[in-house]
Design an enzyme around this catalytic site. Structure first.
Site, short mmCIF file in Angstrom:
data_model
loop_
_atom_site.label_atom_id
_atom_site.label_comp_id
_atom_site.label_asym_id
_atom_site.label_seq_id
_atom_site.Cartn_x
_atom_site.Cartn_y
_atom_site.Cartn_z
N GLU A 1 -25.15 56.21 61.13
CA GLU A 1 -24.07 56.80 60.32
C GLU A 1 -23.74 58.17 60.90
O GLU A 1 -24.54 59.10 60.79
CB GLU A 1 -24.53 56.90 58.86
CG GLU A 1 -23.55 57.62 57.95
CD GLU A 1 -24.16 57.94 56.59
OE1 GLU A 1 -25.05 57.19 56.12
OE2 GLU A 1 -23.75 58.96 56.00
N ARG B 1 -19.29 65.78 59.29
CA ARG B 1 -19.65 67.17 58.97
C ARG B 1 -19.37 68.07 60.16
O ARG B 1 -19.59 69.28 60.08
CB ARG B 1 -21.13 67.26 58.60
CG ARG B 1 -21.45 66.48 57.34
CD ARG B 1 -22.88 66.62 56.93
NE ARG B 1 -23.17 65.68 55.87
CZ ARG B 1 -24.29 65.62 55.19
NH1 ARG B 1 -25.25 66.48 55.45
NH2 ARG B 1 -24.47 64.74 54.25
N THR C 1 -20.23 60.88 55.16
CA THR C 1 -19.61 62.07 54.58
C THR C 1 -18.09 61.97 54.63
O THR C 1 -17.39 62.95 54.90
CB THR C 1 -20.12 63.36 55.26
OG1 THR C 1 -21.54 63.25 55.51
CG2 THR C 1 -19.93 64.57 54.38
N LYS D 1 -24.68 53.99 47.60
CA LYS D 1 -25.54 55.07 48.06
C LYS D 1 -25.99 55.82 46.80
O LYS D 1 -25.20 56.03 45.89
CB LYS D 1 -24.70 55.99 48.97
CG LYS D 1 -25.37 57.25 49.43
CD LYS D 1 -24.46 57.96 50.44
CE LYS D 1 -24.85 59.41 50.63
NZ LYS D 1 -25.03 59.76 52.04
C1 3PG Z 1 -26.66 62.26 53.46
O1 3PG Z 1 -25.53 62.67 53.66
O2 3PG Z 1 -26.89 61.04 53.33
C2 3PG Z 1 -27.78 63.21 53.26
O3 3PG Z 1 -27.35 64.51 53.37
C3 3PG Z 1 -28.96 62.98 54.14
O4 3PG Z 1 -29.98 63.69 53.55
P1 3PG Z 1 -31.25 64.18 54.36
O5 3PG Z 1 -30.78 65.12 55.42
O6 3PG Z 1 -32.12 64.84 53.33
O7 3PG Z 1 -31.91 62.96 54.95
#
Ligand code: 3PG
Length: 211
Positions: A39, A43, A67, A127
């Site tokens: 994924e 960002r 995101t 999710k």
């Molecule tokens: C996401 O967008 O799924 C999370 O920010 C991932 O979270 P993590 O960095 O704590 O694994």
């Protein structure tokens, strides 16, 4: 296909990549560790290019966009070759964009009302984000109870220290996390370390869920 692959893999690496030129070596590093789903989060401005490069040059990788916060981004992700869309929340325009392109979408939920909204779009996998701050597996089990076959992909605060308990639950389709391919290792180009992390995670997963 995405859901099947994610279920078999157990882990969906959540990736923040600043330099699209690192996308192909990264995808190969993940594959080398037995992980064939990734994924790429929106960002960074490099996300769309990174997805496009992986989709074009590493076809064995099931690459998607994360995101994704609006329909415009979803459209860019789809045009770049994303095979699935992940969103931190549940926004109808994002779901509709993915469904319009006939690709899977994984919206983020933390409440029954959000699940009900998702069900109204025909979705059954969500999710659960941010997982640990919102009560982790205990909350997921309670949330799942009224909704039958709904499954979750928890992300946010999950790593090797606490992933096993999630894998042990039938309500969990797969777990998302940045720990297998953290930003720092991508930035420094330490792809061998990423492969190693993938292998360790895959071995843990196999020991918990026999294929
Ligand atoms: C996401 O967008 O799924 C999370 O920010 C991932 O979270 P993590 O960095 O704590 O694994």
């Amino acid at each position: 296909m995405f859901f099947k692959i994610a279920k078999k893999c157990g882990i969906i690496p959540v990736i923040k990549i600043e330099d699209a030129d690192k996308a192909v070596p990264l995808a190969k590093a993940l594959l080398g560790g037995g992980v064939n789903v990734a994924e790429i989060t929106f960002r960074t401005p490099a996300a769309a290019d990174a997805i496009a490069k992986i989709a074009a040059e590493v076809p064995e990788m099931c690459v998607g966009a994360g995101t994704v916060v609006n329909a415009k981004q979803a459209g860019i992700a789809i045009d770049s070759g994303a095979k699935f869309i992940v969103s931190p929340g549940l926004l109808p325009e994002v779901i509709e964009a993915a469904q319009g392109a006939r690709i899977p979408v994984l919206p983020g939920v933390v409440t029954p009302s959000e699940i009900m909204k998702g069900l109204s779009f025909g979705l059954s996998v969500f999710k659960f984000f941010p997982a640990e701050p919102f009560g982790g597996l205990k909350t997921i089990k309670t949330l799942a109870a009224p909704f039958g076959d709904v499954r979750f992909v928890p992300t946010g605060g999950i790593d090797v220290r606490n992933i096993a308990k999630y894998w042990k639950s039938d309500t969990i389709l797969a777990v998302g996390g940045s720990f297998v391919a953290p930003e720092a290792l991508i930035g420094s180009g330490d792809f061998a370390a990423i492969t190693r992390r993938c292998k360790e995670t895959a071995a843990m997963f196999q020991s918990i869920r026999k294929p």
